[in-house]
Write an enzyme that holds these catalytic residues in place. Structure first.
Site, PDB file in Angstrom:
ATOM      1  N   GLY A 101     -27.201 -24.308  23.647  1.00  0.00           N
ATOM      2  CA  GLY A 101     -27.521 -24.865  25.546  1.00  0.00           C
ATOM      3  C   GLY A 101     -28.467 -24.477  25.599  1.00  0.00           C
ATOM      4  N   SER A 377     -24.588 -25.690  34.867  1.00  0.00           N
ATOM      5  CA  SER A 377     -25.341 -25.480  34.529  1.00  0.00           C
ATOM      6  C   SER A 377     -25.429 -25.594  33.306  1.00  0.00           C
ATOM      7  CB  SER A 377     -24.815 -24.095  33.440  1.00  0.00           C
ATOM      8  OG  SER A 377     -25.204 -22.813  34.367  1.00  0.00           O
ATOM      9  N   THR A 378     -26.112 -27.197  32.671  1.00  0.00           N
ATOM     10  CA  THR A 378     -26.183 -28.465  31.839  1.00  0.00           C
ATOM     11  C   THR A 378     -26.159 -28.121  30.926  1.00  0.00           C
ATOM     12  OG1 THR A 378     -28.446 -29.031  32.649  1.00  0.00           O
ATOM     13  CG2 THR A 378     -26.421 -30.238  34.234  1.00  0.00           C
ATOM     14  N   CYS A 379     -27.359 -27.153  30.753  1.00  0.00           N
ATOM     15  CA  CYS A 379     -28.193 -26.622  29.488  1.00  0.00           C
ATOM     16  C   CYS A 379     -26.900 -26.239  28.562  1.00  0.00           C
ATOM     17  CB  CYS A 379     -28.451 -25.569  29.086  1.00  0.00           C
ATOM     18  SG  CYS A 379     -28.456 -23.693  30.321  1.00  0.00           S
ATOM     19  N   PHE A 380     -25.235 -25.499  29.635  1.00  0.00           N
ATOM     20  CA  PHE A 380     -24.117 -25.080  28.449  1.00  0.00           C
ATOM     21  C   PHE A 380     -23.335 -26.237  28.983  1.00  0.00           C
ATOM     22  CE2 PHE A 380     -26.630 -21.154  28.630  1.00  0.00           C
ATOM     23  CZ  PHE A 380     -27.315 -21.257  27.703  1.00  0.00           C
TER      24      PHE A 380
END
Length: 411
Positions: A101, A377-380
Site C-alpha cells: 500500500g 486510505s486509498t494506498c491500502f
C-alpha cells in the site's frame, strides 16, 4: 490443440505456441492472455532475486525525492521490492504498514505531480487522455524525467498496480513498439483529423484552400510556422500532392513533434515492461491492463473478495446495510465509490481477486458512532466505516464522503 492446453503450453514457454500467440493473439481470449502475462511476470520475478530497497520520501517533495533515489538504479533493481518510508513536514517518519500500500501511494503521488498541468510534462487531448507535451522542454532534464515516469508506469504494470491515468490510444501503440499512422491521429487531435478527411474527399481544386506544407505551433505564447518537408512553406497543397500532405501532417503530429519525448517515455517503460510481456496485446487491451476494465462493477465479486477488520464481518448489521447501499448505487456512483477507496474508478482485469491490497472495510470510531463520515486510505484500499445502526444514516454519509472525494488518510 484445446484452448486450455494452448494457455498451459504458453505458460510453460512452448516456443511454437508463443510464436502463434504473438502472430495471431486473437486466437486466445483476452482474459487468458492476461493470465499468461501475469504468469510471465511472476516467472521473471523469480529470476531476479529479492533484495528489498528502502527509500525515504518527504511528503512535500515526493517526485523530486523519488527520481533522486530511483532514477539511476538499474531496471533489475527497480523490479525488486521497493519499501517506502514517508517523512512528514516536520521531518518525522510516518507510521506505515509494511505492505504494498505505501508503495502504491508513492506511485500515485508521483503521478499526480508528473501529470499536473503546471508541471508541463504532459497535456490532455480533447478526449481527456494524456500525451507527452512539447512544453516539457521547459525542464532542462525533461527527457530524463520522462524516462523516469515511463519506468514508473512499467513498474506499476509489473506489480499489478492499476493507475487511473489513461493515455491516448496511439501512445499505447508506441509502448507496444508499433508505428503510428493517419488512422491513429483521431486519438490525438480530433479536429485535425476531420480537417484532413475533408481535404482527402474535397472534390474541388485543393490549391484554392491556401494550404502549404507547414504547420503553425504555439511556442510559449508565440505562433511559429514549421515546414513538414524541406521547403514546405513554398509548396502549395494541390490535388496531386494532398495525400502526401495528409501523410506528412499525420506523421509530424504523431511521430515527429514530440519524437524525443516519446522515445524517452516509451524507452523508460520498456526497460521494465519488455516486449515479450505485452506484444500479444492490442493498444486498447494494454490500456485496460494498465488502467482497469471499463465495465460495470460486479458488487458480488467485490463483496466476495472483501476483508474486514476491527470487529466487522460479512453479516455484521452495519456491513449488511453497507452492501445494500452499494447495490442501490447507479453504475457511475459505484465507479466514484471505487475511486474513493482505491484511487481508480475501474476494477482490475479479471475481477477483484486481483486487487492488491484487497479491499478492506475497517471499523472506525468509538461505539455506535453515527455522526462521523466514512474515510478511506486509498494506498491500502481501505474504507474506514463507522458503525452506523440505520441505513438512513449510513447512506447519506457514505454518498457525501464519496461524492465530495473527502477523507483520505494514511494508516
Amino acid at each position: 490443440m484445446k484452448r486450455a492446453n494452448v494457455v498451459d503450453e504458453a505458460k510453460n514457454g512452448n516456443a511454437r505456441v508463443l510464436a502463434v500467440l504473438n502472430s495471431m493473439p486473437q486466437c486466445i481470449p483476452f482474459a487468458h492472455r492476461v493470465d499468461i502475462f501475469r504468469h510471465m511476470v511472476k516467472a521473471d520475478k523469480a529470476t531476479i532475486g529479492e533484495t528489498p530497497m528502502l527509500i525515504t520520501i518527504r511528503r512535500q517533495s515526493v517526485f523530486e525525492d523519488g527520481i533522486r533515489q530511483l532514477g539511476r538504479i538499474t531496471p533489475s533493481q527497480l523490479k525488486q521490492t521497493i519499501k517506502v518510508r514517508f517523512l512528514n513536514e516536520f521531518g518525522l517518519a510516518e507510521a506505515g504498514i509494511d505492505q504494498n500500500g505505501v508503495f502504491k501511494e508513492f506511485l500515485e503521488d508521483m503521478c499526480k505531480r508528473a501529470f499536473a498541468s503546471d508541471f508541463g510534462m504532459f497535456r490532455t487531448t480533447d478526449d481527456g487522455n494524456c500525451v507527452p507535451s512539447v512544453s516539457s522542454r521547459i525542464h532542462e532534464d525533461h527527457l530524463h524525467l520522462l524516462e523516469f515516469v515511463g519506468r514508473i508506469f512499467g513498474k506499476a504494470l509489473y506489480e499489478g498496480i492499476v493507475i487511473d491515468i489513461p493515455f491516448a490510444t496511439f501512445v499505447y501503440a508506441k509502448m507496444l513498439g508499433r508505428m503510428n499512422f493517419f488512422e491513429d491521429l483521431s486519438s490525438l487531435d480530433v479536429q485535425l483529423t476531420k480537417n484532413l478527411i475533408f481535404l482527402k474527399h474535397y472534390e474541388g481544386d485543393a490549391s484554392d484552400l491556401g494550404l502549404t506544407f507547414t504547420i503553425d505551433e504555439d511556442s510559449f505564447g508565440a505562433v511559429v510556422s514549421k515546414d513538414i518537408k524541406p521547403g514546405g512553406s513554398g509548396i502549395t497543397v494541390t490535388n496531386e500532392n494532398k495525400y502526401e500532405y495528409i501523410h506528412l501532417m499525420s506523421d509530424y503530429k504523431l511521430n515527429q513533434e514530440c519524437k524525443a519525448q516519446y522515445k524517452a517515455f516509451v524507452g523508460g517503460f520498456r526497460t521494465i515492461m519488455q516486449s515479450k510481456f505485452i506484444r500479444f496485446f492490442s493498444p486498447n487491451e494494454l490500456q485496460v491492463l494498465m488502467s482497469g476494465e471499463n465495465v460495470e462493477i460486479n458488487v458480488a465479486d467485490l463483496r466476495q473478495h472483501t476483508r474486514y477488520e476491527g470487529g466487522y464481518f460479512d453479516q455484521h448489521p452495519t456491513i449488511r446495510l453497507f452492501w445494500q447501499v452499494i447495490e442501490e448505487m447507479q453504475g457511475k456512483e459505484r465507479n466514484v465509490f471505487l475511486k474513493f477507496v482505491t484511487s481508480c474508478s475501474n476494477p482490475p482485469v479479471g475481477g477483484f481477486r486481483h486487487l492488491d491490497p484487497p479491499f478492506t472495510i475497517r471499523f472506525f470510531g468509538m461505539g455506535k458512532d453515527a455522526t462521523r463520515l466514512p474515510t478511506s486510505s486509498t494506498c491500502f484500499n481501505v474504507l474506514k466505516l463507522p458503525s452506523y445502526q440505520k441505513k438512513s444514516s449510513l447512506k447519506p454519509k457514505l454518498m457525501y464522503a464519496v461524492m465530495s472525494g473527502a477523507g483520505f488518510e494514511l494508516s
